[in-house]
Design a protein around this motif. Structure first.
Motif, PDB file in Angstrom:
ATOM      1  N   GLY A 188       0.669  -1.276   0.014  1.00 55.63           N
ATOM      2  CA  GLY A 188      -0.045  -0.112   0.050  1.00 55.63           C
ATOM      3  C   GLY A 188       0.779   1.066  -0.069  1.00 55.63           C
ATOM      4  O   GLY A 188       2.124   1.265   0.321  1.00 55.63           O
ATOM      5  N   PHE A 189       0.248   2.256  -0.234  1.00 50.32           N
ATOM      6  CA  PHE A 189       1.103   3.599  -0.263  1.00 50.32           C
ATOM      7  C   PHE A 189       0.272   4.777   0.719  1.00 50.32           C
ATOM      8  O   PHE A 189      -0.838   4.591   0.779  1.00 50.32           O
ATOM      9  CB  PHE A 189       0.806   4.453  -1.621  1.00 50.32           C
ATOM     10  CG  PHE A 189       1.649   3.505  -2.658  1.00 50.32           C
ATOM     11  CD1 PHE A 189       2.964   3.570  -2.845  1.00 50.32           C
ATOM     12  CD2 PHE A 189       1.089   2.350  -3.358  1.00 50.32           C
ATOM     13  CE1 PHE A 189       3.806   2.610  -3.606  1.00 50.32           C
ATOM     14  CE2 PHE A 189       1.681   1.667  -4.451  1.00 50.32           C
ATOM     15  CZ  PHE A 189       3.075   1.819  -4.621  1.00 50.32           C
ATOM     16  N   GLU A 210       1.943  -4.394   3.581  1.00 55.67           N
ATOM     17  CA  GLU A 210       3.010  -3.360   4.078  1.00 55.67           C
ATOM     18  C   GLU A 210       2.565  -1.844   3.301  1.00 55.67           C
ATOM     19  O   GLU A 210       2.162  -2.013   2.184  1.00 55.67           O
ATOM     20  CB  GLU A 210       4.476  -3.594   4.082  1.00 55.67           C
ATOM     21  CG  GLU A 210       4.930  -4.285   5.030  1.00 55.67           C
ATOM     22  CD  GLU A 210       6.513  -4.761   4.788  1.00 55.67           C
ATOM     23  OE1 GLU A 210       7.118  -3.970   3.830  1.00 55.67           O
ATOM     24  OE2 GLU A 210       7.010  -5.627   5.500  1.00 55.67           O
ATOM     25  N   THR A 211       2.753  -0.870   4.124  1.00 61.01           N
ATOM     26  CA  THR A 211       2.446   0.506   3.429  1.00 61.01           C
ATOM     27  C   THR A 211       4.127   1.130   3.230  1.00 61.01           C
ATOM     28  O   THR A 211       4.904   1.187   3.728  1.00 61.01           O
ATOM     29  CB  THR A 211       1.869   1.434   4.535  1.00 61.01           C
ATOM     30  OG1 THR A 211       0.653   0.854   4.682  1.00 61.01           O
ATOM     31  CG2 THR A 211       1.655   2.875   3.911  1.00 61.01           C
ATOM     32  N   VAL A 212       4.005   1.548   1.885  1.00 58.37           N
ATOM     33  CA  VAL A 212       5.458   2.220   1.644  1.00 58.37           C
ATOM     34  C   VAL A 212       5.137   3.667   1.648  1.00 58.37           C
ATOM     35  O   VAL A 212       4.006   4.303   1.067  1.00 58.37           O
ATOM     36  CB  VAL A 212       5.698   1.659  -0.126  1.00 58.37           C
ATOM     37  CG1 VAL A 212       6.800   2.271  -0.792  1.00 58.37           C
ATOM     38  CG2 VAL A 212       5.874   0.247  -0.084  1.00 58.37           C
ATOM     39  N   PRO A 254       7.483   0.105  -6.347  1.00 57.23           N
ATOM     40  CA  PRO A 254       6.500  -0.698  -5.674  1.00 57.23           C
ATOM     41  C   PRO A 254       6.698  -2.049  -5.934  1.00 57.23           C
ATOM     42  O   PRO A 254       6.582  -3.189  -4.954  1.00 57.23           O
ATOM     43  CB  PRO A 254       5.406  -0.174  -5.935  1.00 57.23           C
ATOM     44  CG  PRO A 254       5.502   0.487  -7.182  1.00 57.23           C
ATOM     45  CD  PRO A 254       6.764   1.026  -7.049  1.00 57.23           C
ATOM     46  N   THR A 255       7.053  -2.603  -7.095  1.00 51.29           N
ATOM     47  CA  THR A 255       7.424  -4.015  -7.513  1.00 51.29           C
ATOM     48  C   THR A 255       8.412  -4.672  -6.882  1.00 51.29           C
ATOM     49  O   THR A 255       8.386  -5.789  -6.349  1.00 51.29           O
ATOM     50  CB  THR A 255       7.550  -4.061  -9.156  1.00 51.29           C
ATOM     51  OG1 THR A 255       6.252  -3.564  -9.781  1.00 51.29           O
ATOM     52  CG2 THR A 255       7.824  -5.673  -9.486  1.00 51.29           C
ATOM     53  N   PHE A 277       0.054   1.174 -10.661  1.00 52.11           N
ATOM     54  CA  PHE A 277       0.907   0.698  -9.668  1.00 52.11           C
ATOM     55  C   PHE A 277       1.789   1.672  -9.640  1.00 52.11           C
ATOM     56  O   PHE A 277       3.186   1.507  -9.922  1.00 52.11           O
ATOM     57  CB  PHE A 277       1.386  -0.557 -10.029  1.00 52.11           C
ATOM     58  CG  PHE A 277       1.958  -1.416  -8.749  1.00 52.11           C
ATOM     59  CD1 PHE A 277       1.403  -1.209  -7.579  1.00 52.11           C
ATOM     60  CD2 PHE A 277       2.983  -2.337  -8.873  1.00 52.11           C
ATOM     61  CE1 PHE A 277       1.854  -1.779  -6.437  1.00 52.11           C
ATOM     62  CE2 PHE A 277       3.355  -2.887  -7.509  1.00 52.11           C
ATOM     63  CZ  PHE A 277       2.863  -2.962  -6.260  1.00 52.11           C
ATOM     64  N   GLY A 278       1.476   3.127  -9.540  1.00 52.43           N
ATOM     65  CA  GLY A 278       2.537   4.254  -9.720  1.00 52.43           C
ATOM     66  C   GLY A 278       3.191   4.804  -8.503  1.00 52.43           C
ATOM     67  O   GLY A 278       2.702   4.336  -7.239  1.00 52.43           O
ATOM     68  N   VAL A 279       3.819   5.938  -8.767  1.00 50.63           N
ATOM     69  CA  VAL A 279       4.574   6.643  -7.620  1.00 50.63           C
ATOM     70  C   VAL A 279       4.470   8.090  -8.152  1.00 50.63           C
ATOM     71  O   VAL A 279       4.148   8.519  -9.413  1.00 50.63           O
ATOM     72  CB  VAL A 279       6.137   6.172  -7.414  1.00 50.63           C
ATOM     73  CG1 VAL A 279       6.077   4.661  -6.991  1.00 50.63           C
ATOM     74  CG2 VAL A 279       6.791   6.524  -8.581  1.00 50.63           C
ATOM     75  N   PRO A 280       4.471   8.702  -6.997  1.00 51.78           N
ATOM     76  CA  PRO A 280       4.297  10.285  -7.249  1.00 51.78           C
ATOM     77  C   PRO A 280       5.506  11.229  -7.877  1.00 51.78           C
ATOM     78  O   PRO A 280       6.200  11.993  -6.945  1.00 51.78           O
ATOM     79  CB  PRO A 280       3.903  10.994  -5.842  1.00 51.78           C
ATOM     80  CG  PRO A 280       4.523  10.190  -4.825  1.00 51.78           C
ATOM     81  CD  PRO A 280       4.555   8.648  -5.267  1.00 51.78           C
TER      82      PRO A 280
END
Length: 634
Positions: free
Chosen positions: A292-293, A318-320, A346-347, A561-564
């Motif tokens: 999770g994020f 788990e939260t990233v 995240p992968t 499944f992205g990141v900011p």
């Protein structure tokens, strides 16, 4: 899951250096920490790192045939090896182990190069036949498992599971491949068969090569392709039942293991479908894991939890942190060549989490390509209706002009980004699709590249990659064609590469039921309106799973499944971005127009434009080449 490496002398019987071959093998220790092995003889050296999954007590590699004339090193899983072993036993072959590696040896004895037709699974292997002084290399149908090779000026062939294996050899040519730079900044990865090096190659999925000492270097030979042969449809209900039965069987054959087994559970349709099938196939609880994020727009864990609760899985989560960018340099080392999919972060984390509890994990990769799940398929087909209504000769001047004049609006919802739509309408279907998936457009790359790089390219464009695949496509249906293009480019170059490197960094084996080739052959022939119906992607898959999964898991909008990145480049990575792109590193390569790079950074950090995708591509390129000894030009 393992790593393979080797040296084969194409001209003489020079014995490979043992220490050098050992060093090549050790560079991929992470792929197989359980055991390592070498075989060295006149003209050949084979090496292997093992991650033990099946027949833990036996199965060591390199493995020899009973008469010692054949030797194989192999990475992967052949799921039908027991059936093949029975068939080969009836044909007179005698087995000494209970592992799938030995099947490759006797399948080669029985069927030669056509042995690959009999294998159901994921694999990359090298088989040396001392009788014919030949080396056979093969890669599975989708390219789930990687295979790199290069021929040195000395006449030696090098091969390995990762590029770093070949880079461990001091004689490997390090000349930059300009066409790979063009491809990378369009796609975010270097597509098969190229690598970032001019004389180093990837084996294409579904291809093999037979090298014979003293004979010319062979071309890669294709042994399989996605057929798109139409499937007979009795009724929608019968298709739904058959889909579930076929998917369940594809999952079932991938559940064989003598080590802990589990699944990734993102909360999306595909991974949820795999978990549902696993839960229905075994009595004990399925091990599932999710990342999770701490930013809601990137967090799908509530949907993963719903599936986990429904099937009473042993669920770990788990939260990233949204500032989890510490992996940047580690990722560059992991992928060996420029790779710009930020979801690698995240992968990597979900593989790290999974390895704490299992050694084998099933994933849902391939579902979007099979069943038209990406949003871009809907947009493309909407545009395709307009393209089919007007001839290209009319569309090019009209929409080309509109595309040049209309302002860019990255901040707006997709429906209002008319500039991109106009540009797509001015192109043919294949080039329009390439335009829609490109990280940097043709115009951006032209502005980004230096004059010297453009001279090196000699007019080459990434367009030729898509044109080649389109020319070889077994279908001209508009939707099936872009699915085919994705399976030949994005699926292998981005998705499967990402999962292989991230999982093997943690000695975790990932299996992919949606890429079972009998399942694929059937799905490819389904009517396209069973895949994309109106604006609903994965139509048949979702209908088939309605009794297996919660409605809101099936029918919510796809999240990804992205990141900011945009936030990172205006915040915690702001200084690094300026340093790496403008003050050092990239300027020394002579590949880029520094004025344009300054403009990208300034516009993004001031909030004028969102250039996060090209900036991430540049940052990952710089991180990859920074410590490498590239030779530019020549």
């Amino acid at each position: 899951m393992c790593g393979i490496a080797g040296i084969f002398d194409l001209e003489q019987l020079r014995e490979p250096d043992r220490e050098l071959l050992h060093a090549m093998n050790q560079s991929q220790f992470h792929r197989g920490p359980d055991e390592g092995g070498l075989h060295i003889a006149a003209g050949v050296g084979l090496a292997h790192r093992r991650l033990s999954i099946i027949d833990l007590a036996a199965g060591q590699q390199p493995m020899f045939s009973a008469d010692n004339t054949l030797c194989v090193v192999y990475n992967g899983e052949i799921y039908n090896f027991r059936e093949l072993a029975r068939e080969l036993t009836e044909l007179g072959h005698v087995f000494r182990t209970h592992c799938d590696t030995e099947v490759i040896l006797y399948a080669w004895q029985q069927w030669g190069e056509r042995c690959v037709d009999h294998f159901r699974g994921m694999f990359a292997f090298a088989l040396y036949d001392s009788r014919s002084e030949s080396l056979f290399l093969a890669r599975d149908r989708f390219g789930i498992k990687p295979l790199f090779y290069s021929i040195l000026p000395s006449g030696q062939l090098l091969f390995g599971s990762e590029l770093k294996v070949l880079k461990a050899h001091p004689a490997l040519p390090r000349q930059l491949e300009p066409r790979a730079v063009e491809d990378y900044f369009a796609l975010g990865y270097v597509p098969e068969p190229k690598t970032i090096y001019r004389d180093v190659y990837k084996m294409r999925p579904g291809h093999s090569m037979l090298f014979k000492r003293g004979q010319p270097v062979p071309a890669q030979q294709q042994y399989w392709d996605i057929p798109f042969t139409p499937v007979a449809v009795a009724s929608p209900e019968s298709l739904q039942d058959e889909l579930v039965a076929r998917l369940r069987e594809a999952v079932q054959v991938r559940m064989m293991a003598e080590v802990p087994l589990g699944a990734f559970l993102s909360g999306g349709v595909d991974s949820s479908a795999v978990v549902a099938m696993m839960a229905e196939l075994q009595t004990e609880s399925v091990n599932t894991c999710a990342i999770g994020f701490d930013v809601k727009q990137f967090n799908e864990t509530e949907y993963a939890a719903k599936v986990a609760q429904r099937y009473h899985t042993n669920h770990f989560e788990e939260t990233v942190s949204s500032d989890d960018f510490d992996l940047l340099d580690q990722l560059a080392a992991l992928y060996d060549e420029p790779y710009a999919d930020s979801s690698a972060i995240p992968t990597y984390r979900v593989c790290q989490l999974a390895k704490q509890r299992v050694t084998v994990a099933l994933s849902g990769d391939g579902g979007d390509e099979h069943f038209a799940g990406y949003r871009r398929y809907r947009w493309h087909m909407n545009e395709e209706r307009l393209r089919s209504a007007l001839p290209l000769g009319l569309r090019q001047p009209v929409f080309g002009a509109l595309g040049r004049l209309y302002p860019k609006a990255d901040w707006a919802p997709r429906v209002f980004r008319a500039k991109t739509t106009f540009q797509a309408l001015a192109r043919n279907s294949v080039q329009a699709y390439l335009h829609s998936v490109s990280i940097c457009s043709d115009e951006q790359r032209a502005a980004m590249f230096s004059d010297s790089l453009k001279r090196e390219l000699q007019g080459y464009s990434v367009h030729s990659v898509f044109d080649e695949h389109a020319a070889n496509s077994p279908t001209d249906d508009p939707l099936s064609l872009i699915q085919y293009l994705d399976m030949k480019t994005y699926l292998v170059g981005d998705i499967l590469t990402k999962v292989d490197r991230a999982s093997m960094a943690h000695a975790l084996e990932v299996r992919v039921p949606f890429l079972d080739h009998p399942f694929t052959e059937w799905v490819s022939g389904l009517p396209t309106n069973m895949k994309l119906r109106g604006q609903e992607g994965k139509y048949l898959l979702k209908k088939s799973l309605e009794s297996h999964l919660p409605h809101d898991v099936l029918y919510r909008d796809k999240m990804g499944f992205g990141v900011p990145l945009a936030k990172w480049f205006r915040g915690p990575l702001k200084a690094r971005l300026r340093r790496d792109l403008l003050e050092s590193g990239l300027a020394a390569t002579g590949l880029f127009n520094q004025g344009y790079l300054e403009r990208l950074v300034d516009e993004h950090q001031s909030g004028v434009r969102d250039h996060s995708a090209p900036l991430w591509s540049l940052l990952m390129f710089q991180a990859t080449v920074r410590d490498d000894q590239f030779v530019v030009g020549g």
